[in-house]
Enzyme design. Structure first.
Site, mmCIF file in Angstrom:
data_model
loop_
_atom_site.group_PDB
_atom_site.id
_atom_site.type_symbol
_atom_site.label_atom_id
_atom_site.label_comp_id
_atom_site.label_asym_id
_atom_site.label_seq_id
_atom_site.Cartn_x
_atom_site.Cartn_y
_atom_site.Cartn_z
ATOM 1 N N LYS A 169 39.544 36.758 26.547
ATOM 2 C CA LYS A 169 37.974 36.262 27.034
ATOM 3 C C LYS A 169 37.692 36.490 28.169
ATOM 4 C CE LYS A 169 41.985 32.713 28.770
ATOM 5 N NZ LYS A 169 42.230 32.081 29.853
ATOM 6 N N TYR A 201 38.325 48.817 59.546
ATOM 7 C CA TYR A 201 38.236 47.337 60.528
ATOM 8 C C TYR A 201 39.473 46.426 60.741
ATOM 9 C CZ TYR A 201 34.131 46.381 58.451
ATOM 10 O OH TYR A 201 32.523 47.691 57.891
HETATM 11 C C1 LIG Z 1 45.469 28.226 25.430
HETATM 12 C C2 LIG Z 1 45.353 29.638 25.808
HETATM 13 N N1 LIG Z 1 46.297 30.490 24.712
HETATM 14 C C3 LIG Z 1 46.646 31.819 25.451
HETATM 15 C C4 LIG Z 1 46.369 32.143 26.146
HETATM 16 C C5 LIG Z 1 46.142 33.980 26.710
HETATM 17 O O1 LIG Z 1 47.365 34.074 27.773
HETATM 18 P P1 LIG Z 1 48.059 35.577 28.426
HETATM 19 O O2 LIG Z 1 47.323 35.964 28.860
HETATM 20 O O3 LIG Z 1 49.248 34.629 29.100
HETATM 21 O O4 LIG Z 1 49.308 35.668 27.036
HETATM 22 C C6 LIG Z 1 45.094 31.853 27.272
HETATM 23 C C7 LIG Z 1 45.213 32.040 28.997
HETATM 24 O O5 LIG Z 1 44.418 32.050 29.457
HETATM 25 C C8 LIG Z 1 44.857 30.150 27.175
HETATM 26 O O6 LIG Z 1 44.319 29.417 27.879
#
Ligand SMILES: Cc1ncc(COP(=O)(O)O)c(C=O)c1O
Length: 357
Positions: free
Chosen positions: A33, A253
């Site tokens: 994602k 800055y």
């Molecule tokens: C439902 C779910 N599963 C898995 C993950 C993966 O998490 P991580 O990046 O900590 O492995 C996320 C990330 O936020 C998530 O929302």
């Protein structure tokens, strides 16, 4: 051409994915994602498609991008649908779909779907973000079955504190999950990256590694399996200007840094408009001309300053690693008061150059 760029090592991505599978013996959905946490979802999915059991994204827009690029592997929508009319596309593209709320369950009951759905039924086992209440879980499962619109159900939940290795919270969440699913014979999915790496006894038919795929540790402390991760992204640039400063002169800055001694300063083409955290303070590690050094003064939009005083081999044009194989993104994130997830996701403007595909 401006020398700022992000090198993405797809071989390292595959190594990290395989590590998740090796240490759990489970099937693994690669969580890509948010544009694969800034690494480029399509390129990462293509690099993993030969071996990945599937992918997980936040929304249908991200899932459609993968299908448009020709990715045919299973894709799970981690938040399911936001509006019921997404169900037609979910069916058309064979997306797997989380159900985390009763309104989604009702929408499925009322929808007419051309093919049965693959549902991941999410329990709120203690995080209290999304997920069904334990009291509703069994009933929701039975309603999904009775709807006749579901081919398969996976039971899932998500940890709030799996990165805290001395916390009892994850074990409590597992207890809540086990009680809620009692008597249901379905596959389960619990473990995110910290649970994959740090909680070997938590069951999961399916694991959902995210941050570990990109080679960053989810833990604040050293951890044996996390030490086997390979950083995927190297954020690099070059020194574009060198200046000598007498003691007492400020840098950048707000004059946040005052040279305590005569110093040699390098200006690097990298700034917060590229996603480098503006909050990173003086002292944040960098690598210049192969040697560790430090950030000086405030990060500006397109440039930042580093210390070359004790790096005599460094000069105009010297390569700089802001994070990557030598300077860990998690260390830069910690210095900036944030987490590697955020600094990866913030990456922008710099071209991403891929290797190892
Ligand atoms: C439902 C779910 N599963 C898995 C993950 C993966 O998490 P991580 O990046 O900590 O492995 C996320 C990330 O936020 C998530 O929302």
């Amino acid at each position: 051409m401006r020398p700022a760029r992000a090198l993405i090592d797809l071989q390292a991505l595959r190594h990290n994915y395989q590590l998740a599978r090796e240490v759990t013996g489970a099937k693994a959905l690669a969580v890509i994602k948010a544009d694969a946490y800034g690494h480029g979802a399509v390129r990462c999915a293509q690099a993993l498609e030969g071996e990945a059991d599937g992918f997980a994204v936040a929304c249908i827009e991200e899932a459609l991008e993968l299908r448009a690029a020709g990715i045919r592997a299973p894709v799970l929508l981690l938040e399911g649908f936001f509006e019921a009319d997404e169900l037609a596309l979910i069916v058309e593209h064979d997306f797997w779909c989380v159900v985390h709320s009763l309104w989604q369950l009702e929408a499925i009951e009322q929808a007419s779907v051309a093919k049965p759905l693959n549902i991941w039924l999410k329990l709120d086992s203690g995080m209290h973000r999304v997920g069904l209440h334990p009291d509703d879980y069994q009933n929701a499962y039975q309603r999904l079955l009775a709807s006749g619109k579901v081919a398969k159900i996976v039971l899932m939940s998500h940890f709030a504190r799996a990165d805290e290795l001395d916390s009892a919270a994850s074990a409590r969440q597992v207890e809540v999950f086990e009680a809620a699913r009692e008597g249901l014979s379905a596959q389960i999915s619990l473990r995110n990256s910290p649970a994959v790496l740090g909680w070997p006894n938590i069951p999961s038919d399916w694991v959902r590694p995210g941050i570990m795929l990109y080679g960053a540790t989810p833990f604040e402390q050293q951890q044996a399996l996390a030490a086997r991760l390979q950083p995927v992204m190297s954020l690099e640039s070059k020194v574009i200007c060198v200046r000598e400063l007498p003691a007492g002169e400020p840098v950048g800055y707000g004059a946040q840094f005052i040279a305590p001694r005569p110093m040699r300063i390098g200006v690097v083409a990298m700034g917060y408009a590229d996603g480098y955290p503006r909050q990173a303070p003086t002292g944040t590690p960098v690598l210049v001309a192969g040697q560790r050094s430090q950030l000086l003064g405030r990060v500006s939009m397109d440039m930042l300053c580093i210390d070359l005083t004790d790096v005599p081999q460094a000069g105009l044009g010297s390569p700089v690693e802001l994070w990557g194989k030598h300077i860990l993104a998690s260390d830069v994130a910690a210095a900036a008061g944030t987490i590697p997830y955020q600094i990866f996701c913030n990456l922008r403007r710099v071209p991403r150059l891929y290797s190892g595909s």
